[in-house]
Design an enzyme around this catalytic site. Structure first.
Site, PDB file in Angstrom:
ATOM      1  N   HIS A   1      27.307  38.859  43.110  1.00  0.00           N
ATOM      2  CA  HIS A   1      28.492  38.321  43.786  1.00  0.00           C
ATOM      3  C   HIS A   1      28.025  37.838  45.153  1.00  0.00           C
ATOM      4  CE1 HIS A   1      32.642  37.640  44.740  1.00  0.00           C
ATOM      5  NE2 HIS A   1      32.594  38.438  45.802  1.00  0.00           N
TER       6      HIS A   1
ATOM      7  N   CYS B   1      31.539  31.914  43.023  1.00  0.00           N
ATOM      8  CA  CYS B   1      31.354  32.441  44.379  1.00  0.00           C
ATOM      9  C   CYS B   1      30.045  31.975  45.011  1.00  0.00           C
ATOM     10  CB  CYS B   1      31.438  33.969  44.375  1.00  0.00           C
ATOM     11  SG  CYS B   1      30.223  34.776  43.308  1.00  0.00           S
TER      12      CYS B   1
ATOM     13  N   HIS C   1      34.920  35.504  50.841  1.00  0.00           N
ATOM     14  CA  HIS C   1      34.395  35.332  49.483  1.00  0.00           C
ATOM     15  C   HIS C   1      35.511  34.921  48.542  1.00  0.00           C
ATOM     16  CE1 HIS C   1      35.797  39.310  47.680  1.00  0.00           C
ATOM     17  NE2 HIS C   1      36.185  39.376  48.934  1.00  0.00           N
TER      18      HIS C   1
END
Length: 162
Positions: free
Chosen positions: A23, A113, A35
């Site tokens: 991530h 992301c 994010h």
């Protein structure tokens, strides 16, 4: 003894090591990151749920890095600094802050992301995870095709001998 994790600097890309994927977030200072998170993600769960792969929307969130990372390890990873010149810091932070709270399109292969943070830092949306996965799938596909071809050739050879 392990060296302490260096304190991120504003504009740094943060790579968080989830069990099945990475991530990504961008550090904006005072312990906070910005994010992409699926609308269903629970703050502090530390998993950025794998369900994010099944949604086409994400929310731009500003949260404490310690909450986003949870129990997962993370590191600063500005891996493209030699290839791309980072945008001016004030522009990176302003662009990121302006997006907080917005719902954006999310696609695992083209708008995830990692694409998001690279677009903020460098102005270039790219995801090495996607590129690497495509390579693996391509190699696996070539391998399966080769096995199929060998199977066809062996069965023909067997029929010719009969």
């Amino acid at each position: 003894m392990l060296a302490p994790i260096p304190e991120p600097k504003p504009g740094d890309l943060i790579e968080i090591f989830r069990p099945m994927y990475r991530h990504w977030a961008i550090y904006v200072g005072d312990g906070y990151v910005i994010h992409l998170a699926p609308p269903s993600e629970i703050a502090g769960a530390g998993a950025a749920s794998i369900m994010s792969a099944l949604t086409d929307k994400a929310i731009v969130k500003k949260e404490l890095l310690c909450h986003v990372a949870g129990k997962d390890k993370y590191q600063v990873n500005n891996k493209h600094d030699e290839e791309y010149t980072p945008l001016p810091l004030n522009k990176i932070i302003q662009r990121a802050e302006r997006l907080v709270g917005q719902e954006v399109l999310y696609r695992l292969t083209s708008e995830n992301c990692e694409h998001f943070v690279n677009e903020l830092r460098y102005g270039v949306p790219r995801s090495d995870q996607v590129r690497d996965a495509v390579k693996v799938v391509g190699i696996a596909g070539v391998g399966l095709a080769a096995l199929g071809l060998i199977g066809v050739m062996l069965s023909r050879n067997k029929k010719q001998k009969q």
